[in-house]
Design a protein around this motif. Structure first.
Motif, PDB file in Angstrom:
ATOM      1  N   SER A  48      40.815  29.061  34.070  1.00  8.89           N
ATOM      2  CA  SER A  48      41.997  30.102  34.730  1.00  8.89           C
ATOM      3  C   SER A  48      41.980  30.348  36.146  1.00  8.89           C
ATOM      4  CB  SER A  48      43.815  30.916  34.260  1.00  8.89           C
ATOM      5  OG  SER A  48      43.160  30.256  32.765  1.00  8.89           O
ATOM      6  N   PRO A  49      42.086  29.916  36.989  1.00  9.24           N
ATOM      7  CA  PRO A  49      42.394  30.955  38.377  1.00  9.24           C
ATOM      8  C   PRO A  49      42.404  32.265  38.267  1.00  9.24           C
ATOM      9  CG  PRO A  49      43.958  30.369  38.447  1.00  9.24           C
ATOM     10  CD  PRO A  49      43.927  29.680  37.566  1.00  9.24           C
ATOM     11  N   VAL A  50      40.920  32.936  37.878  1.00  8.96           N
ATOM     12  CA  VAL A  50      41.281  34.219  38.066  1.00  8.96           C
ATOM     13  C   VAL A  50      39.065  34.466  38.795  1.00  8.96           C
ATOM     14  CG1 VAL A  50      40.506  36.247  36.047  1.00  8.96           C
ATOM     15  CG2 VAL A  50      41.784  34.537  35.562  1.00  8.96           C
ATOM     16  N   PHE A  51      39.687  35.889  39.940  1.00  7.51           N
ATOM     17  CA  PHE A  51      38.445  35.870  40.556  1.00  7.51           C
ATOM     18  C   PHE A  51      38.753  37.429  40.168  1.00  7.51           C
ATOM     19  CE2 PHE A  51      37.132  37.898  44.264  1.00  7.51           C
ATOM     20  CZ  PHE A  51      35.925  36.603  44.983  1.00  7.51           C
ATOM     21  N   VAL A  52      37.175  37.403  39.304  1.00 10.25           N
ATOM     22  CA  VAL A  52      36.444  38.397  38.848  1.00 10.25           C
ATOM     23  C   VAL A  52      35.819  39.117  39.757  1.00 10.25           C
ATOM     24  CG1 VAL A  52      35.050  39.221  36.839  1.00 10.25           C
ATOM     25  CG2 VAL A  52      36.585  37.979  36.684  1.00 10.25           C
ATOM     26  N   VAL A  53      35.602  40.685  39.821  1.00 13.38           N
ATOM     27  CA  VAL A  53      34.911  41.168  40.823  1.00 13.38           C
ATOM     28  C   VAL A  53      34.451  42.249  39.616  1.00 13.38           C
ATOM     29  CG1 VAL A  53      35.104  42.763  42.785  1.00 13.38           C
ATOM     30  CG2 VAL A  53      36.609  41.069  42.624  1.00 13.38           C
ATOM     31  N   ILE A  59      22.173  48.361  39.048  1.00  9.63           N
ATOM     32  CA  ILE A  59      22.529  46.588  38.960  1.00  9.63           C
ATOM     33  C   ILE A  59      21.153  46.589  37.580  1.00  9.63           C
ATOM     34  CG2 ILE A  59      21.566  46.173  40.658  1.00  9.63           C
ATOM     35  CD1 ILE A  59      22.920  43.478  40.699  1.00  9.63           C
ATOM     36  N   ASP A  60      20.177  47.531  37.899  1.00  6.00           N
ATOM     37  CA  ASP A  60      19.158  46.966  36.902  1.00  6.00           C
ATOM     38  C   ASP A  60      19.337  46.870  35.161  1.00  6.00           C
ATOM     39  OD1 ASP A  60      16.990  46.574  38.688  1.00  6.00           O
ATOM     40  OD2 ASP A  60      16.791  48.548  38.897  1.00  6.00           O
ATOM     41  N   PRO A  63      22.071  42.871  32.290  1.00  6.22           N
ATOM     42  CA  PRO A  63      20.909  41.592  31.585  1.00  6.22           C
ATOM     43  C   PRO A  63      21.189  40.692  33.009  1.00  6.22           C
ATOM     44  CG  PRO A  63      22.505  42.756  29.675  1.00  6.22           C
ATOM     45  CD  PRO A  63      23.363  42.880  31.275  1.00  6.22           C
ATOM     46  N   PRO A  64      20.160  39.692  32.926  1.00  5.01           N
ATOM     47  CA  PRO A  64      20.288  38.491  34.077  1.00  5.01           C
ATOM     48  C   PRO A  64      21.112  37.525  33.423  1.00  5.01           C
ATOM     49  CG  PRO A  64      17.597  39.187  33.003  1.00  5.01           C
ATOM     50  CD  PRO A  64      18.279  40.413  32.723  1.00  5.01           C
ATOM     51  N   GLU A  65      21.552  37.247  32.397  1.00  2.00           N
ATOM     52  CA  GLU A  65      22.500  36.038  31.445  1.00  2.00           C
ATOM     53  C   GLU A  65      23.796  36.745  32.109  1.00  2.00           C
ATOM     54  OE1 GLU A  65      22.197  38.534  27.492  1.00  2.00           O
ATOM     55  OE2 GLU A  65      20.462  37.872  29.608  1.00  2.00           O
ATOM     56  N   VAL A  66      24.485  37.799  32.646  1.00  2.00           N
ATOM     57  CA  VAL A  66      25.464  38.363  33.032  1.00  2.00           C
ATOM     58  C   VAL A  66      25.660  37.823  34.430  1.00  2.00           C
ATOM     59  CG1 VAL A  66      26.655  40.322  33.024  1.00  2.00           C
ATOM     60  CG2 VAL A  66      25.996  40.344  30.949  1.00  2.00           C
ATOM     61  N   ILE A  67      24.492  37.544  35.427  1.00  3.74           N
ATOM     62  CA  ILE A  67      24.646  37.727  36.995  1.00  3.74           C
ATOM     63  C   ILE A  67      24.493  36.551  37.243  1.00  3.74           C
ATOM     64  CG2 ILE A  67      25.433  40.016  37.486  1.00  3.74           C
ATOM     65  CD1 ILE A  67      22.604  40.604  38.134  1.00  3.74           C
ATOM     66  N   PHE A  76      26.865  41.842  45.810  1.00  3.50           N
ATOM     67  CA  PHE A  76      26.658  42.191  46.943  1.00  3.50           C
ATOM     68  C   PHE A  76      26.143  43.888  47.009  1.00  3.50           C
ATOM     69  CE2 PHE A  76      29.958  38.848  47.480  1.00  3.50           C
ATOM     70  CZ  PHE A  76      29.441  38.474  48.551  1.00  3.50           C
ATOM     71  N   PHE A  77      25.021  44.201  47.986  1.00  9.53           N
ATOM     72  CA  PHE A  77      24.429  46.011  47.902  1.00  9.53           C
ATOM     73  C   PHE A  77      25.634  46.044  49.146  1.00  9.53           C
ATOM     74  CE2 PHE A  77      21.977  49.238  49.975  1.00  9.53           C
ATOM     75  CZ  PHE A  77      22.203  50.092  48.153  1.00  9.53           C
ATOM     76  N   LEU A  78      26.015  47.192  48.769  1.00 10.31           N
ATOM     77  CA  LEU A  78      26.655  47.896  49.661  1.00 10.31           C
ATOM     78  C   LEU A  78      26.219  49.830  50.385  1.00 10.31           C
ATOM     79  CD1 LEU A  78      30.247  47.119  48.866  1.00 10.31           C
ATOM     80  CD2 LEU A  78      28.765  46.134  50.504  1.00 10.31           C
ATOM     81  N   ALA A  79      25.519  50.216  50.894  1.00 11.76           N
ATOM     82  CA  ALA A  79      25.113  50.868  51.116  1.00 11.76           C
ATOM     83  C   ALA A  79      25.977  52.163  51.278  1.00 11.76           C
ATOM     84  CB  ALA A  79      23.940  50.782  52.254  1.00 11.76           C
ATOM     85  N   LEU A  80      25.389  53.508  50.956  1.00  9.14           N
ATOM     86  CA  LEU A  80      26.117  54.423  51.547  1.00  9.14           C
ATOM     87  C   LEU A  80      26.580  54.452  53.179  1.00  9.14           C
ATOM     88  CD1 LEU A  80      24.968  57.567  49.294  1.00  9.14           C
ATOM     89  CD2 LEU A  80      26.864  55.867  49.344  1.00  9.14           C
TER      90      LEU A  80
END
Length: 101
Positions: A48-53, A59-60, A63-67, A76-80
């Motif tokens: 289904s067209p579900v956009f997951v955010v 992020i450490d 587990p790598p299998e998730v991402i 994406f990394f968003l700094a302060l």
């Protein structure tokens, strides 16, 4: 899944990293691991067209299998914001509270 019934939609998972902290020693007879395994499988197999955010503070802990590609395609990394950026943000909100006449 509810998200598939509501699709197209956006599924927002806030602080996904918290789900993986102590997931090995949670004392819930493996319920946490089964839920996470189900979520990972759904990410890989959804049609289904579900956009997951998802957001994460560390992020450490994920587990790598998730991402990996096919589940979450981009990270994406968003700094302060720095001082000038914070000042610009403040001015935007200040102008709404005290508009010039």
């Amino acid at each position: 899944a509810i998200s598939e019934a509501l699709s197209p939609c956006i599924l927002w998972v806030d602080e996904i990293d918290k789900a993986f902290t102590n997931s090995q020693n949670s004392g819930d007879n493996g319920t946490t691991n089964r839920v996470l395994a189900t979520f990972i499988t759904w990410l890989s197999e959804k049609t289904s067209p579900v956009f997951v955010v998802a957001t994460a503070n560390n992020i450490d802990w994920i587990p790598p299998e998730v991402i990996r590609k096919g589940r979450f395609d981009e990270v994406f990394f968003l700094a302060l914001p720095n001082f000038q950026e914070r000042q610009a943000i403040f001015n935007v909100h200040l102008s709404k509270a005290r508009p010039e006449k």
